[in-house]
Design an enzyme around this catalytic site. Structure first.
Site, PDB file in Angstrom:
ATOM      1  N   SER A   1       0.896   3.778   1.688  1.00 33.42           N
ATOM      2  CA  SER A   1       1.148   4.290   3.293  1.00 33.42           C
ATOM      3  C   SER A   1       2.215   3.448   3.566  1.00 33.42           C
ATOM      4  O   SER A   1       3.153   3.982   4.335  1.00 33.42           O
ATOM      5  CB  SER A   1      -0.022   3.772   4.096  1.00 33.42           C
ATOM      6  OG  SER A   1      -1.106   4.226   3.844  1.00 33.42           O
TER       7      SER A   1
ATOM      8  N   HIS B   1       0.420  -3.786   6.468  1.00 33.29           N
ATOM      9  CA  HIS B   1      -0.697  -3.481   7.446  1.00 33.29           C
ATOM     10  C   HIS B   1      -2.013  -4.270   6.725  1.00 33.29           C
ATOM     11  O   HIS B   1      -3.045  -4.198   7.228  1.00 33.29           O
ATOM     12  CB  HIS B   1      -0.812  -2.201   7.483  1.00 33.29           C
ATOM     13  CG  HIS B   1      -1.182  -1.259   6.323  1.00 33.29           C
ATOM     14  ND1 HIS B   1      -0.025  -0.742   5.818  1.00 33.29           N
ATOM     15  CD2 HIS B   1      -2.090  -0.690   5.846  1.00 33.29           C
ATOM     16  CE1 HIS B   1      -0.282  -0.097   4.696  1.00 33.29           C
ATOM     17  NE2 HIS B   1      -1.910  -0.204   5.016  1.00 33.29           N
TER      18      HIS B   1
ATOM     19  N   HIS C   1       5.163   5.382   1.919  1.00 36.88           N
ATOM     20  CA  HIS C   1       5.371   6.818   2.504  1.00 36.88           C
ATOM     21  C   HIS C   1       6.226   6.635   3.577  1.00 36.88           C
ATOM     22  O   HIS C   1       7.203   7.310   3.673  1.00 36.88           O
ATOM     23  CB  HIS C   1       3.993   7.590   3.098  1.00 36.88           C
ATOM     24  CG  HIS C   1       3.070   7.863   1.957  1.00 36.88           C
ATOM     25  ND1 HIS C   1       3.491   8.659   0.989  1.00 36.88           N
ATOM     26  CD2 HIS C   1       1.967   7.750   1.968  1.00 36.88           C
ATOM     27  CE1 HIS C   1       2.503   9.145   0.032  1.00 36.88           C
ATOM     28  NE2 HIS C   1       1.450   8.597   0.894  1.00 36.88           N
TER      29      HIS C   1
ATOM     30  N   CYS D   1      -7.194  -2.890   3.689  1.00 36.42           N
ATOM     31  CA  CYS D   1      -7.049  -1.463   3.541  1.00 36.42           C
ATOM     32  C   CYS D   1      -7.593  -0.781   2.426  1.00 36.42           C
ATOM     33  O   CYS D   1      -8.371  -0.046   2.416  1.00 36.42           O
ATOM     34  CB  CYS D   1      -5.607  -1.202   4.037  1.00 36.42           C
ATOM     35  SG  CYS D   1      -4.975   0.544   3.572  1.00 36.42           S
TER      36      CYS D   1
ATOM     37  N   CYS E   1       0.744  -1.310  -0.121  1.00 31.93           N
ATOM     38  CA  CYS E   1      -0.008  -0.038  -0.033  1.00 31.93           C
ATOM     39  C   CYS E   1       0.921   1.224  -0.118  1.00 31.93           C
ATOM     40  O   CYS E   1       1.824   1.218   0.462  1.00 31.93           O
ATOM     41  CB  CYS E   1      -0.826  -0.160   1.248  1.00 31.93           C
ATOM     42  SG  CYS E   1      -1.827   1.482   1.494  1.00 31.93           S
TER      43      CYS E   1
HETATM   44  N1  APR Z   1      -3.787  14.842 -11.560  1.00 31.47           N
HETATM   45  C1  APR Z   1      -4.585  13.575 -11.895  1.00 31.47           C
HETATM   46  N2  APR Z   1      -4.238  12.632 -11.634  1.00 31.47           N
HETATM   47  C2  APR Z   1      -3.004  12.369 -10.989  1.00 31.47           C
HETATM   48  C3  APR Z   1      -2.260  13.498 -10.638  1.00 31.47           C
HETATM   49  C4  APR Z   1      -2.725  14.919 -11.036  1.00 31.47           C
HETATM   50  N3  APR Z   1      -2.057  15.890 -10.758  1.00 31.47           N
HETATM   51  N4  APR Z   1      -1.080  13.052 -10.062  1.00 31.47           N
HETATM   52  C5  APR Z   1      -1.334  11.449  -9.945  1.00 31.47           C
HETATM   53  N5  APR Z   1      -2.430  11.196 -10.770  1.00 31.47           N
HETATM   54  C6  APR Z   1      -2.701   9.969 -10.717  1.00 31.47           C
HETATM   55  C7  APR Z   1      -2.023   8.726 -11.141  1.00 31.47           C
HETATM   56  O1  APR Z   1      -1.863   8.632 -12.651  1.00 31.47           O
HETATM   57  C8  APR Z   1      -2.544   7.544 -10.752  1.00 31.47           C
HETATM   58  O2  APR Z   1      -3.460   6.975 -11.568  1.00 31.47           O
HETATM   59  O3  APR Z   1      -3.432   9.240  -9.640  1.00 31.47           O
HETATM   60  C9  APR Z   1      -3.308   7.984  -9.443  1.00 31.47           C
HETATM   61  C10 APR Z   1      -2.990   7.648  -8.077  1.00 31.47           C
HETATM   62  O4  APR Z   1      -2.804   6.291  -8.012  1.00 31.47           O
HETATM   63  P1  APR Z   1      -1.807   5.249  -6.972  1.00 31.47           P
HETATM   64  O5  APR Z   1      -0.490   5.835  -7.252  1.00 31.47           O
HETATM   65  O6  APR Z   1      -2.160   3.953  -7.537  1.00 31.47           O
HETATM   66  O7  APR Z   1      -2.118   5.636  -5.645  1.00 31.47           O
HETATM   67  P2  APR Z   1      -3.272   4.795  -4.611  1.00 31.47           P
HETATM   68  O8  APR Z   1      -2.877   3.492  -4.078  1.00 31.47           O
HETATM   69  O9  APR Z   1      -4.728   4.678  -5.092  1.00 31.47           O
HETATM   70  O10 APR Z   1      -3.244   5.857  -3.357  1.00 31.47           O
HETATM   71  C11 APR Z   1      -3.661   7.071  -3.659  1.00 31.47           C
HETATM   72  O11 APR Z   1      -4.447   7.537  -1.345  1.00 31.47           O
HETATM   73  O12 APR Z   1      -4.270   6.087   0.509  1.00 31.47           O
HETATM   74  C12 APR Z   1      -3.569   7.109  -0.146  1.00 31.47           C
HETATM   75  O13 APR Z   1      -1.260   7.189   0.345  1.00 31.47           O
HETATM   76  C13 APR Z   1      -2.173   6.922  -0.782  1.00 31.47           C
HETATM   77  O14 APR Z   1      -1.935   9.221  -1.126  1.00 31.47           O
HETATM   78  C14 APR Z   1      -2.129   8.043  -1.666  1.00 31.47           C
HETATM   79  C15 APR Z   1      -3.531   8.034  -2.352  1.00 31.47           C
HETATM   80 ZN    ZN Z   2      -2.849   0.843   3.404  1.00 32.86          ZN
END
Ligand code: APR
Ligand code: ZN
Length: 364
Positions: free
Chosen positions: A44, A63, A47, A166, A42
Protein backbone atom coordinates in the site's frame (compact mmCIF):
# COMPACT_ATOMS: atom_id res chain seq x y z
CA UNK A 1 8.76 23.56 20.69
CA UNK A 2 8.65 21.15 17.75
CA UNK A 3 10.90 18.12 17.88
CA UNK A 4 13.49 17.65 15.14
CA UNK A 5 13.16 14.11 13.76
CA UNK A 6 14.94 12.04 11.15
CA UNK A 7 12.55 10.85 8.44
CA UNK A 8 12.57 9.23 5.00
CA UNK A 9 10.58 11.63 2.83
CA UNK A 10 9.30 11.25 -0.74
CA UNK A 11 9.02 14.63 -2.47
CA UNK A 12 7.20 13.48 -5.64
CA UNK A 13 5.97 10.11 -7.00
CA UNK A 14 8.76 7.68 -7.89
CA UNK A 15 11.52 10.04 -6.68
CA UNK A 16 14.15 8.57 -4.37
CA UNK A 17 13.59 8.66 -0.60
CA UNK A 18 15.50 11.52 1.03
CA UNK A 19 16.54 11.40 4.68
CA UNK A 20 15.43 14.78 6.03
CA UNK A 21 15.17 16.49 9.40
CA UNK A 22 11.50 17.32 9.91
CA UNK A 23 9.83 19.39 12.60
CA UNK A 24 7.24 17.39 14.52
CA UNK A 25 4.46 19.19 16.44
CA UNK A 26 2.44 17.73 19.26
CA UNK A 27 1.13 15.67 20.88
CA UNK A 28 -2.07 17.68 21.07
CA UNK A 29 -5.36 16.75 22.75
CA UNK A 30 -5.96 13.00 22.56
CA UNK A 31 -2.65 12.40 20.79
CA UNK A 32 0.46 10.43 21.61
CA UNK A 33 4.14 10.92 20.68
CA UNK A 34 5.64 7.58 19.68
CA UNK A 35 9.27 6.53 19.30
CA UNK A 36 9.10 4.25 16.25
CA UNK A 37 11.30 1.15 16.67
CA UNK A 38 10.45 -0.90 13.58
CA UNK A 39 8.37 -0.27 10.48
CA UNK A 40 7.39 -2.68 7.70
CA UNK A 41 7.28 -1.92 3.98
CA UNK A 42 3.85 -2.68 2.56
CA UNK A 43 2.49 -2.69 -0.99
CA UNK A 44 0.00 0.00 0.00
CA UNK A 45 2.95 2.35 0.66
CA UNK A 46 4.31 1.32 -2.75
CA UNK A 47 1.02 2.17 -4.50
CA UNK A 48 1.21 5.70 -3.08
CA UNK A 49 4.95 5.97 -3.80
CA UNK A 50 4.32 5.10 -7.45
CA UNK A 51 1.48 7.63 -7.69
CA UNK A 52 -1.09 4.85 -8.27
CA UNK A 53 -3.15 5.90 -5.27
CA UNK A 54 -3.80 9.63 -5.05
CA UNK A 55 -2.05 11.41 -2.17
CA UNK A 56 -0.32 14.68 -1.22
CA UNK A 57 3.44 15.06 -1.68
CA UNK A 58 5.87 15.56 -0.05
CA UNK A 59 4.80 12.61 2.06
CA UNK A 60 5.95 10.62 5.04
CA UNK A 61 4.88 7.07 4.11
CA UNK A 62 4.68 4.08 6.44
CA UNK A 63 1.74 2.66 8.38
CA UNK A 64 2.99 -0.72 9.64
CA UNK A 65 5.01 -0.08 12.81
CA UNK A 66 5.79 -0.83 16.43
CA UNK A 67 7.17 1.58 19.00
CA UNK A 68 7.09 3.09 22.47
CA UNK A 69 4.95 5.91 23.85
CA UNK A 70 7.17 8.85 24.82
CA UNK A 71 4.63 11.51 25.74
CA UNK A 72 0.86 11.81 25.99
CA UNK A 73 -1.11 14.95 25.11
CA UNK A 74 -4.01 16.31 27.19
CA UNK A 75 -6.99 13.99 27.71
CA UNK A 76 -5.15 10.82 26.70
CA UNK A 77 -6.63 8.12 28.90
CA UNK A 78 -5.45 4.77 27.58
CA UNK A 79 -1.67 5.21 27.34
CA UNK A 80 1.31 6.25 29.42
CA UNK A 81 4.97 6.81 28.57
CA UNK A 82 6.78 3.50 28.14
CA UNK A 83 3.81 1.59 26.71
CA UNK A 84 4.61 -0.57 23.69
CA UNK A 85 2.18 0.14 20.86
CA UNK A 86 1.22 -0.78 17.30
CA UNK A 87 -0.68 1.71 15.08
CA UNK A 88 -3.58 0.45 12.97
CA UNK A 89 -5.24 1.91 9.87
CA UNK A 90 -8.70 1.50 11.39
CA UNK A 91 -9.26 3.70 14.42
CA UNK A 92 -11.90 2.97 17.01
CA UNK A 93 -13.90 6.10 17.90
CA UNK A 94 -16.37 3.99 19.88
CA UNK A 95 -19.24 6.35 19.02
CA UNK A 96 -20.17 5.89 15.33
CA UNK A 97 -22.73 3.60 13.67
CA UNK A 98 -19.88 1.24 12.65
CA UNK A 99 -18.28 0.99 16.08
CA UNK A 100 -21.80 0.26 17.42
CA UNK A 101 -22.06 -2.89 15.23
CA UNK A 102 -18.94 -4.94 15.96
CA UNK A 103 -20.80 -8.12 14.98
CA UNK A 104 -21.23 -6.67 11.47
CA UNK A 105 -17.99 -4.80 10.78
CA UNK A 106 -14.49 -3.98 11.98
CA UNK A 107 -14.73 -0.50 10.46
CA UNK A 108 -15.17 2.87 12.12
CA UNK A 109 -16.52 5.94 10.30
CA UNK A 110 -13.26 7.69 11.19
CA UNK A 111 -11.36 5.14 9.05
CA UNK A 112 -12.83 6.75 5.92
CA UNK A 113 -11.83 10.23 7.09
CA UNK A 114 -8.26 9.16 7.73
CA UNK A 115 -7.86 7.76 4.24
CA UNK A 116 -8.14 11.38 3.08
CA UNK A 117 -5.41 13.97 3.60
CA UNK A 118 -5.72 15.92 6.85
CA UNK A 119 -3.55 18.33 8.79
CA UNK A 120 -0.06 16.92 9.38
CA UNK A 121 2.12 17.13 12.47
CA UNK A 122 5.24 17.15 10.27
CA UNK A 123 6.78 20.05 8.40
CA UNK A 124 10.02 20.94 6.71
CA UNK A 125 11.19 24.56 6.79
CA UNK A 126 7.62 25.64 7.53
CA UNK A 127 6.04 23.61 4.68
CA UNK A 128 3.82 20.63 5.58
CA UNK A 129 4.90 17.04 4.90
CA UNK A 130 1.77 14.85 4.84
CA UNK A 131 1.33 11.77 7.04
CA UNK A 132 0.07 8.85 4.94
CA UNK A 133 -3.50 8.04 6.08
CA UNK A 134 -2.91 10.05 9.22
CA UNK A 135 -0.04 7.76 10.30
CA UNK A 136 3.45 8.17 8.76
CA UNK A 137 5.99 5.87 10.39
CA UNK A 138 9.16 6.09 8.26
CA UNK A 139 10.63 8.37 10.95
CA UNK A 140 12.21 8.05 14.38
CA UNK A 141 9.14 9.66 15.98
CA UNK A 142 5.54 10.24 14.99
CA UNK A 143 2.40 11.71 16.59
CA UNK A 144 -0.85 9.74 16.34
CA UNK A 145 -4.35 9.94 17.82
CA UNK A 146 -4.78 7.51 20.72
CA UNK A 147 -7.84 5.95 19.06
CA UNK A 148 -5.65 4.42 16.32
CA UNK A 149 -3.02 2.61 18.39
CA UNK A 150 -3.11 -0.64 20.32
CA UNK A 151 -1.14 -1.32 23.48
CA UNK A 152 0.72 -4.62 23.30
CA UNK A 153 2.79 -6.69 25.75
CA UNK A 154 6.26 -5.29 26.25
CA UNK A 155 8.13 -8.61 26.04
CA UNK A 156 7.26 -9.03 22.35
CA UNK A 157 10.09 -8.05 19.96
CA UNK A 158 9.44 -4.92 17.85
CA UNK A 159 10.93 -6.89 14.96
CA UNK A 160 8.74 -8.58 13.69
CA UNK A 161 5.52 -7.55 15.52
CA UNK A 162 5.22 -4.36 13.46
CA UNK A 163 4.01 -6.73 10.69
CA UNK A 164 0.87 -7.34 12.80
CA UNK A 165 -0.06 -3.68 12.24
CA UNK A 166 -1.04 -4.45 8.63
CA UNK A 167 0.13 -7.36 6.46
CA UNK A 168 0.01 -10.26 8.91
CA UNK A 169 -3.36 -9.25 10.34
CA UNK A 170 -4.80 -8.60 6.86
CA UNK A 171 -4.04 -12.18 5.85
CA UNK A 172 -4.58 -14.13 9.07
CA UNK A 173 -7.70 -12.10 9.90
CA UNK A 174 -9.26 -12.64 6.47
CA UNK A 175 -9.21 -16.38 7.10
CA UNK A 176 -10.08 -16.35 10.79
CA UNK A 177 -12.20 -13.25 11.49
CA UNK A 178 -13.86 -12.46 8.16
CA UNK A 179 -14.35 -15.82 6.44
CA UNK A 180 -14.37 -17.73 9.76
CA UNK A 181 -13.21 -20.82 7.90
CA UNK A 182 -14.63 -23.97 9.49
CA UNK A 183 -12.52 -27.09 10.18
CA UNK A 184 -12.48 -29.41 7.16
CA UNK A 185 -13.00 -26.58 4.62
CA UNK A 186 -11.39 -26.24 1.21
CA UNK A 187 -9.55 -22.99 0.56
CA UNK A 188 -7.77 -21.50 -2.45
CA UNK A 189 -5.34 -18.61 -2.03
CA UNK A 190 -4.34 -16.68 -5.16
CA UNK A 191 -0.98 -14.95 -4.72
CA UNK A 192 1.49 -16.24 -2.14
CA UNK A 193 3.17 -13.01 -1.07
CA UNK A 194 3.29 -11.29 2.29
CA UNK A 195 -0.53 -11.24 2.42
CA UNK A 196 -1.42 -14.58 0.80
CA UNK A 197 0.96 -16.63 2.97
CA UNK A 198 -0.72 -15.15 6.04
CA UNK A 199 -4.12 -16.19 4.68
CA UNK A 200 -2.60 -19.68 4.30
CA UNK A 201 -1.47 -19.79 7.93
CA UNK A 202 -4.86 -18.45 9.06
CA UNK A 203 -6.62 -21.18 7.06
CA UNK A 204 -4.33 -23.82 8.59
CA UNK A 205 -5.05 -22.53 12.11
CA UNK A 206 -8.78 -22.61 11.36
CA UNK A 207 -8.44 -26.30 10.46
CA UNK A 208 -8.93 -26.16 6.67
CA UNK A 209 -8.40 -29.58 5.09
CA UNK A 210 -7.50 -28.53 1.56
CA UNK A 211 -5.40 -25.38 1.10
CA UNK A 212 -4.46 -24.75 -2.52
CA UNK A 213 -1.92 -22.03 -3.23
CA UNK A 214 -1.93 -20.46 -6.71
CA UNK A 215 1.11 -18.47 -7.78
CA UNK A 216 2.90 -18.02 -11.08
CA UNK A 217 6.26 -17.90 -9.31
CA UNK A 218 7.38 -21.54 -8.80
CA UNK A 219 9.83 -20.39 -6.12
CA UNK A 220 6.84 -19.79 -3.81
CA UNK A 221 5.96 -23.48 -3.55
CA UNK A 222 8.45 -24.36 -0.79
CA UNK A 223 7.54 -21.53 1.57
CA UNK A 224 3.83 -22.02 0.82
CA UNK A 225 4.04 -25.69 1.85
CA UNK A 226 5.88 -24.66 5.02
CA UNK A 227 2.93 -22.39 5.87
CA UNK A 228 0.24 -25.01 5.22
CA UNK A 229 -0.48 -25.24 1.51
CA UNK A 230 -1.47 -28.81 0.65
CA UNK A 231 -1.33 -28.31 -3.13
CA UNK A 232 0.59 -25.77 -5.21
CA UNK A 233 -0.75 -24.72 -8.61
CA UNK A 234 1.18 -22.66 -11.13
CA UNK A 235 -1.42 -21.03 -13.43
CA UNK A 236 1.13 -20.87 -16.25
CA UNK A 237 1.18 -24.68 -16.36
CA UNK A 238 -2.60 -25.20 -16.38
CA UNK A 239 -4.70 -24.57 -19.44
CA UNK A 240 -8.13 -24.37 -17.81
CA UNK A 241 -7.35 -23.04 -14.36
CA UNK A 242 -10.86 -22.67 -12.91
CA UNK A 243 -12.06 -26.13 -13.95
CA UNK A 244 -8.78 -27.60 -12.65
CA UNK A 245 -9.36 -25.92 -9.28
CA UNK A 246 -13.03 -27.00 -9.23
CA UNK A 247 -11.84 -30.57 -9.69
CA UNK A 248 -9.17 -30.34 -6.99
CA UNK A 249 -11.77 -29.11 -4.48
CA UNK A 250 -14.42 -31.66 -5.45
CA UNK A 251 -16.83 -29.18 -7.01
CA UNK A 252 -15.59 -25.76 -5.93
CA UNK A 253 -13.84 -24.27 -2.92
CA UNK A 254 -15.62 -23.26 0.25
CA UNK A 255 -13.47 -20.12 0.39
CA UNK A 256 -11.12 -18.34 -2.00
CA UNK A 257 -8.93 -15.29 -1.44
CA UNK A 258 -7.45 -13.03 -4.11
CA UNK A 259 -4.24 -11.58 -2.67
CA UNK A 260 -2.70 -10.01 -5.76
CA UNK A 261 -4.89 -7.14 -6.98
CA UNK A 262 -5.68 -8.25 -10.56
CA UNK A 263 -9.35 -8.04 -11.65
CA UNK A 264 -9.08 -11.11 -13.96
CA UNK A 265 -7.67 -13.16 -11.07
CA UNK A 266 -10.46 -11.89 -8.81
CA UNK A 267 -12.91 -13.30 -11.34
CA UNK A 268 -11.07 -16.66 -11.45
CA UNK A 269 -11.16 -16.75 -7.64
CA UNK A 270 -14.91 -16.13 -7.75
CA UNK A 271 -15.59 -18.73 -10.42
CA UNK A 272 -13.79 -21.61 -8.70
CA UNK A 273 -15.89 -21.43 -5.53
CA UNK A 274 -18.64 -23.88 -4.75
CA UNK A 275 -21.71 -22.68 -6.72
CA UNK A 276 -24.07 -22.98 -3.75
CA UNK A 277 -22.12 -21.72 -0.75
CA UNK A 278 -18.67 -20.68 -1.94
CA UNK A 279 -17.36 -17.33 -0.78
CA UNK A 280 -14.72 -15.38 -2.69
CA UNK A 281 -12.80 -12.70 -0.81
CA UNK A 282 -11.09 -9.78 -2.53
CA UNK A 283 -8.03 -8.68 -0.54
CA UNK A 284 -5.58 -7.48 -3.20
CA UNK A 285 -5.82 -3.83 -4.14
CA UNK A 286 -6.69 -3.50 -7.85
CA UNK A 287 -5.46 -0.54 -9.91
CA UNK A 288 -7.38 2.70 -9.45
CA UNK A 289 -10.34 2.79 -11.86
CA UNK A 290 -10.35 -0.93 -12.71
CA UNK A 291 -13.53 -3.02 -12.70
CA UNK A 292 -14.54 -6.64 -12.13
CA UNK A 293 -17.25 -8.53 -13.95
CA UNK A 294 -18.98 -11.90 -13.71
CA UNK A 295 -21.79 -13.89 -15.28
CA UNK A 296 -24.85 -13.01 -13.14
CA UNK A 297 -26.21 -16.57 -13.08
CA UNK A 298 -23.03 -17.64 -11.29
CA UNK A 299 -24.37 -15.75 -8.28
CA UNK A 300 -27.86 -17.18 -8.40
CA UNK A 301 -27.22 -20.45 -6.60
CA UNK A 302 -25.78 -18.65 -3.61
CA UNK A 303 -22.13 -17.95 -4.35
CA UNK A 304 -20.92 -14.82 -2.60
CA UNK A 305 -18.34 -12.31 -3.74
CA UNK A 306 -17.07 -10.08 -0.98
CA UNK A 307 -13.96 -8.59 0.57
CA UNK A 308 -12.48 -7.44 3.81
CA UNK A 309 -10.30 -4.62 5.05
CA UNK A 310 -7.48 -5.27 7.52
CA UNK A 311 -8.58 -8.89 7.81
CA UNK A 312 -11.82 -7.91 9.49
CA UNK A 313 -9.78 -7.14 12.61
CA UNK A 314 -10.54 -4.36 15.03
CA UNK A 315 -7.88 -2.50 16.97
CA UNK A 316 -8.55 -4.55 20.11
CA UNK A 317 -7.54 -7.76 18.27
CA UNK A 318 -3.91 -6.73 17.86
CA UNK A 319 -2.70 -7.65 21.39
CA UNK A 320 -4.15 -11.14 20.90
CA UNK A 321 -2.34 -11.61 17.58
CA UNK A 322 0.88 -10.49 19.26
CA UNK A 323 0.25 -13.22 21.87
CA UNK A 324 -0.15 -15.75 19.05
CA UNK A 325 3.28 -14.76 17.74
CA UNK A 326 4.95 -14.91 21.17
CA UNK A 327 3.30 -18.30 21.84
CA UNK A 328 4.53 -19.67 18.51
CA UNK A 329 1.03 -20.14 17.10
CA UNK A 330 1.81 -17.98 14.06
CA UNK A 331 5.06 -17.68 12.13
CA UNK A 332 6.19 -14.22 11.11
CA UNK A 333 9.95 -14.79 11.15
CA UNK A 334 10.03 -16.83 7.95
CA UNK A 335 8.19 -14.03 6.13
CA UNK A 336 10.60 -11.26 7.10
CA UNK A 337 13.14 -11.76 4.34
CA UNK A 338 15.01 -8.46 4.66
CA UNK A 339 15.97 -5.91 7.32
CA UNK A 340 17.32 -2.46 6.51
CA UNK A 341 18.31 0.78 8.26
CA UNK A 342 16.19 3.84 7.38
CA UNK A 343 18.90 5.19 5.05
CA UNK A 344 18.45 2.15 2.77
CA UNK A 345 14.64 2.17 2.63
CA UNK A 346 14.74 2.77 -1.15
CA UNK A 347 16.32 -0.68 -1.61
CA UNK A 348 13.36 -2.18 0.24
CA UNK A 349 10.93 -0.48 -2.15
CA UNK A 350 12.89 -1.77 -5.15
CA UNK A 351 12.65 -5.31 -3.73
CA UNK A 352 8.87 -4.93 -3.40
CA UNK A 353 8.73 -3.84 -7.05
CA UNK A 354 10.85 -6.76 -8.23
CA UNK A 355 9.04 -9.26 -5.99
CA UNK A 356 12.24 -10.61 -4.42
CA UNK A 357 11.19 -9.81 -0.84
CA UNK A 358 8.25 -11.11 1.16
CA UNK A 359 8.47 -8.54 3.97
CA UNK A 360 11.18 -5.97 4.62
CA UNK A 361 11.40 -4.39 8.05
CA UNK A 362 13.19 -1.09 8.61
CA UNK A 363 14.87 -1.12 12.01
CA UNK A 364 15.19 2.43 13.36
N1 APR B 1 -1.38 -15.31 -11.00
C1 APR B 1 -0.87 -15.91 -9.90
N2 APR B 1 0.00 -15.32 -9.07
C2 APR B 1 0.41 -14.09 -9.35
C3 APR B 1 -0.06 -13.38 -10.48
C4 APR B 1 -0.99 -14.06 -11.35
N3 APR B 1 -1.50 -13.48 -12.42
N4 APR B 1 0.51 -12.15 -10.49
C5 APR B 1 1.29 -12.08 -9.39
N5 APR B 1 1.24 -13.25 -8.70
C6 APR B 1 1.91 -13.58 -7.44
C7 APR B 1 3.34 -13.13 -7.33
O1 APR B 1 4.23 -14.09 -7.86
C8 APR B 1 3.52 -12.96 -5.80
O2 APR B 1 3.99 -14.15 -5.19
O3 APR B 1 1.23 -12.88 -6.40
C9 APR B 1 2.12 -12.68 -5.31
C10 APR B 1 1.91 -11.26 -4.78
O4 APR B 1 2.68 -11.10 -3.64
P1 APR B 1 3.39 -9.73 -3.21
O5 APR B 1 3.85 -9.03 -4.43
O6 APR B 1 4.36 -10.07 -2.13
O7 APR B 1 2.18 -8.84 -2.61
P2 APR B 1 1.57 -8.78 -1.14
O8 APR B 1 2.39 -7.96 -0.25
O9 APR B 1 1.22 -10.15 -0.67
O10 APR B 1 0.24 -7.96 -1.45
C11 APR B 1 -0.72 -8.46 -2.34
O11 APR B 1 -2.52 -7.23 -1.36
O12 APR B 1 -2.55 -5.57 0.21
C12 APR B 1 -2.57 -5.86 -1.12
O13 APR B 1 -1.60 -3.92 -2.08
C13 APR B 1 -1.40 -5.27 -1.84
O14 APR B 1 -2.44 -5.60 -3.90
C14 APR B 1 -1.42 -6.09 -3.06
C15 APR B 1 -1.84 -7.48 -2.55
ZN1 ZN C 1 -0.26 -2.07 4.73
Amino acid sequence: MPLNVRAAVVHAPNEPFVIETLQLEGPGKGEVLIHVKTTGLCHSDLHVYEGKAPWQFPVLLGHEAAGVVVECGPDVTRFKPGDHVIPFLIPHCGKCQYCARPEKTNLCVEAFNRLRPRESHFSMNGKPVSQLWGLGTFADYTVLPEDTIAKVRDDAPFDPICYIGCGATTGIGAAMFSARIEPGSSVIVFGLGGIGLNVVQGARLAGAKIIIGVDMNPAKEAVARQFGVTEFVNPKEIEKLTSHLMKLTGGGADYTFECIGIPQVMRQAFECTNPAWGKAYVIGVAPHGSEVSAIPTQLMMGRQWTGCYMGGARLDRLPEIVDWYVDGKINLDALVTHRLPLERIGEGFRMMQSGESIRTIVVL
